[in-house]
Scaffold this active site. Sequence first.
Site, PDB file in Angstrom:
ATOM      1  N   ARG A  19       0.858  -1.207   0.000  1.00 28.05           N
ATOM      2  CA  ARG A  19       0.000   0.000   0.000  1.00 28.05           C
ATOM      3  C   ARG A  19       0.883   1.243   0.000  1.00 28.05           C
ATOM      4  O   ARG A  19       2.084   1.168   0.260  1.00 28.05           O
ATOM      5  CB  ARG A  19      -0.849   0.049   1.284  1.00 28.05           C
ATOM      6  CG  ARG A  19      -1.793  -1.061   1.466  1.00 28.05           C
ATOM      7  CD  ARG A  19      -2.672  -0.846   2.693  1.00 28.05           C
ATOM      8  NE  ARG A  19      -2.029  -1.227   3.941  1.00 28.05           N
ATOM      9  CZ  ARG A  19      -1.877  -0.418   4.984  1.00 28.05           C
ATOM     10  NH1 ARG A  19      -2.289   0.833   4.928  1.00 28.05           N
ATOM     11  NH2 ARG A  19      -1.303  -0.853   6.093  1.00 28.05           N
ATOM     12  N   TYR A 159       6.782   7.585  17.410  1.00 30.42           N
ATOM     13  CA  TYR A 159       7.039   7.614  15.963  1.00 30.42           C
ATOM     14  C   TYR A 159       8.231   8.531  15.642  1.00 30.42           C
ATOM     15  O   TYR A 159       9.132   8.159  14.877  1.00 30.42           O
ATOM     16  CB  TYR A 159       5.766   8.086  15.256  1.00 30.42           C
ATOM     17  CG  TYR A 159       5.840   8.146  13.760  1.00 30.42           C
ATOM     18  CD1 TYR A 159       5.677   6.991  12.990  1.00 30.42           C
ATOM     19  CD2 TYR A 159       6.054   9.350  13.084  1.00 30.42           C
ATOM     20  CE1 TYR A 159       5.728   7.044  11.599  1.00 30.42           C
ATOM     21  CE2 TYR A 159       6.102   9.412  11.708  1.00 30.42           C
ATOM     22  CZ  TYR A 159       5.938   8.259  10.963  1.00 30.42           C
ATOM     23  OH  TYR A 159       5.986   8.313   9.586  1.00 30.42           O
ATOM     24  N   LYS A 163      11.878   7.731  13.756  1.00 29.93           N
ATOM     25  CA  LYS A 163      12.266   8.355  12.490  1.00 29.93           C
ATOM     26  C   LYS A 163      13.562   9.163  12.637  1.00 29.93           C
ATOM     27  O   LYS A 163      14.332   9.265  11.688  1.00 29.93           O
ATOM     28  CB  LYS A 163      11.102   9.212  11.959  1.00 29.93           C
ATOM     29  CG  LYS A 163       9.868   8.378  11.583  1.00 29.93           C
ATOM     30  CD  LYS A 163      10.180   7.382  10.469  1.00 29.93           C
ATOM     31  CE  LYS A 163       9.049   6.454  10.125  1.00 29.93           C
ATOM     32  NZ  LYS A 163       9.385   5.496   9.047  1.00 29.93           N
TER      33      LYS A 163
HETATM   34  P1  NAP Z   1       0.674   2.919   5.012  1.00 34.33           P
HETATM   35  O1  NAP Z   1      -0.155   3.391   3.876  1.00 34.33           O
HETATM   36  O2  NAP Z   1       0.058   2.777   6.347  1.00 34.33           O
HETATM   37  O3  NAP Z   1       1.340   1.523   4.569  1.00 34.33           O
HETATM   38  C1  NAP Z   1       2.189   0.866   5.478  1.00 34.33           C
HETATM   39  C2  NAP Z   1       2.836  -0.316   4.802  1.00 34.33           C
HETATM   40  O4  NAP Z   1       3.743  -0.901   5.742  1.00 34.33           O
HETATM   41  C3  NAP Z   1       1.848  -1.394   4.401  1.00 34.33           C
HETATM   42  O5  NAP Z   1       2.278  -1.976   3.198  1.00 34.33           O
HETATM   43  C4  NAP Z   1       1.953  -2.384   5.559  1.00 34.33           C
HETATM   44  O6  NAP Z   1       1.690  -3.735   5.173  1.00 34.33           O
HETATM   45  C5  NAP Z   1       3.413  -2.273   5.893  1.00 34.33           C
HETATM   46  N1  NAP Z   1       3.702  -2.716   7.274  1.00 34.33           N
HETATM   47  C6  NAP Z   1       3.270  -2.164   8.428  1.00 34.33           C
HETATM   48  N2  NAP Z   1       3.758  -2.855   9.474  1.00 34.33           N
HETATM   49  C7  NAP Z   1       4.518  -3.859   8.960  1.00 34.33           C
HETATM   50  C8  NAP Z   1       5.287  -4.903   9.518  1.00 34.33           C
HETATM   51  N3  NAP Z   1       5.370  -5.072  10.844  1.00 34.33           N
HETATM   52  N4  NAP Z   1       5.929  -5.754   8.678  1.00 34.33           N
HETATM   53  C9  NAP Z   1       5.852  -5.609   7.342  1.00 34.33           C
HETATM   54  N5  NAP Z   1       5.125  -4.628   6.743  1.00 34.33           N
HETATM   55  C10 NAP Z   1       4.470  -3.768   7.549  1.00 34.33           C
HETATM   56  O7  NAP Z   1       1.942   3.869   5.235  1.00 34.33           O
HETATM   57  P2  NAP Z   1       2.610   4.946   4.258  1.00 34.33           P
HETATM   58  O8  NAP Z   1       1.993   6.239   4.532  1.00 34.33           O
HETATM   59  O9  NAP Z   1       2.695   4.422   2.889  1.00 34.33           O
HETATM   60  O10 NAP Z   1       4.072   4.994   4.929  1.00 34.33           O
HETATM   61  C11 NAP Z   1       5.163   4.252   4.432  1.00 34.33           C
HETATM   62  C12 NAP Z   1       6.427   4.723   5.135  1.00 34.33           C
HETATM   63  O11 NAP Z   1       6.594   6.122   4.911  1.00 34.33           O
HETATM   64  C13 NAP Z   1       6.395   4.539   6.648  1.00 34.33           C
HETATM   65  O12 NAP Z   1       7.675   4.185   7.105  1.00 34.33           O
HETATM   66  C14 NAP Z   1       6.018   5.908   7.158  1.00 34.33           C
HETATM   67  O13 NAP Z   1       6.482   6.121   8.458  1.00 34.33           O
HETATM   68  C15 NAP Z   1       6.718   6.790   6.148  1.00 34.33           C
HETATM   69  N6  NAP Z   1       6.149   8.136   6.027  1.00 34.33           N
HETATM   70  C16 NAP Z   1       4.844   8.321   5.738  1.00 34.33           C
HETATM   71  C17 NAP Z   1       4.342   9.613   5.641  1.00 34.33           C
HETATM   72  C18 NAP Z   1       2.902   9.914   5.304  1.00 34.33           C
HETATM   73  O14 NAP Z   1       2.479  11.080   5.461  1.00 34.33           O
HETATM   74  N7  NAP Z   1       2.117   8.968   4.829  1.00 34.33           N
HETATM   75  C19 NAP Z   1       5.208  10.691   5.838  1.00 34.33           C
HETATM   76  C20 NAP Z   1       6.529  10.471   6.145  1.00 34.33           C
HETATM   77  C21 NAP Z   1       7.000   9.171   6.226  1.00 34.33           C
HETATM   78  P3  NAP Z   1       0.255  -4.456   5.390  1.00 34.33           P
HETATM   79  O15 NAP Z   1      -0.770  -3.564   4.783  1.00 34.33           O
HETATM   80  O16 NAP Z   1       0.387  -5.754   4.689  1.00 34.33           O
HETATM   81  O17 NAP Z   1       0.077  -4.592   6.861  1.00 34.33           O
END
Ligand code: NAP
Length: 251
Positions: A19, A159, A163
């Site tokens: 995702r 969190y 990070k």
């Molecule tokens: P997201 O939409 O919630 O997707 C999270 C992904 O991580 C999913 O594919 C989920 O897999 C996987 N995941 C979660 N826990 C896991 C585990 N224990 N083992 C393996 N896979 C796991 O998050 P996102 O927004 O795309 O964020 C991705 C990364 O970017 C994260 O590290 C987040 O901290 C970082 N980030 C996000 C934002 C933002 O605004 N969205 C900003 C800065 C940084 P399943 O669905 O299969 O559980």
Amino acid sequence: MVLRKTLEGQTCLVTGASRGIGRGIATELANVDADVVVNYRSSEAEAHEVVDEIEDMGQRAMAAQCDVSEYEEVEAMIEDVHDAMGNIDVLVNNAGMNIDKVFKQLTPEDWQRVLDVNLTGTFNCTHCCYDDIVEAEDGRLINISSVVGQQGNYGQANYATTKSGLFGFTRTIALEMAQSGSTANCVAPGFVKTDMLDGVPDRVREQILERVPLDRFAEVEDVSGIVRFVASPESSYMTGQILAVNGGMEW
Ligand code: NAP
């Protein structure tokens, strides 16, 4: 010297690629001819959709289930990847989660779970792929951090700690693998339109937007394009760095 512009012949493992940002990174890397391992924890159907999308682009792909916080699960996943796809040239530690509460309400379990996934998960995957990346000689470790690691954020002590922790981790690995020619860098996105941002209340989203000079939340593509650059040979002389992709937010 003419640099190779594609990732042809490279195998990339993207954690949390079922995702959001991880999915965008996986397809972006396939778009420049990489073969891609799509790790996921629970979203099996979505992970297989990503694999189908990449195979339709003419690249090899596999779905690989594991919880990155569990070392033995990661080890088993990497063995499967070695059998199916060979060595891993590029590791993108993207899997992440949040449990947001003001500090006084944060329980030891809330603290530990977020550290386990975001920090220990990064350790586990890096440890299991380290030899592959070093042997690649122009291999890549790319850790997905956050502007929250640079600024802190109300209600995100656990969190933010994970990070920020990625900065010291990345810089140290960069120094340790530098002799091989392989690199380690962090990409630190601002606020990106994914399920994670959907969990933020509207009032807080409006407050965040007021702090973004470009006056919009990031699209997944804003981040995946930068990761594609870091994964490419064009970034060979950059290591131990933090690339902020945050619409101009101060930090
Ligand atoms: P997201 O939409 O919630 O997707 C999270 C992904 O991580 C999913 O594919 C989920 O897999 C996987 N995941 C979660 N826990 C896991 C585990 N224990 N083992 C393996 N896979 C796991 O998050 P996102 O927004 O795309 O964020 C991705 C990364 O970017 C994260 O590290 C987040 O901290 C970082 N980030 C996000 C934002 C933002 O605004 N969205 C900003 C800065 C940084 P399943 O669905 O299969 O559980």
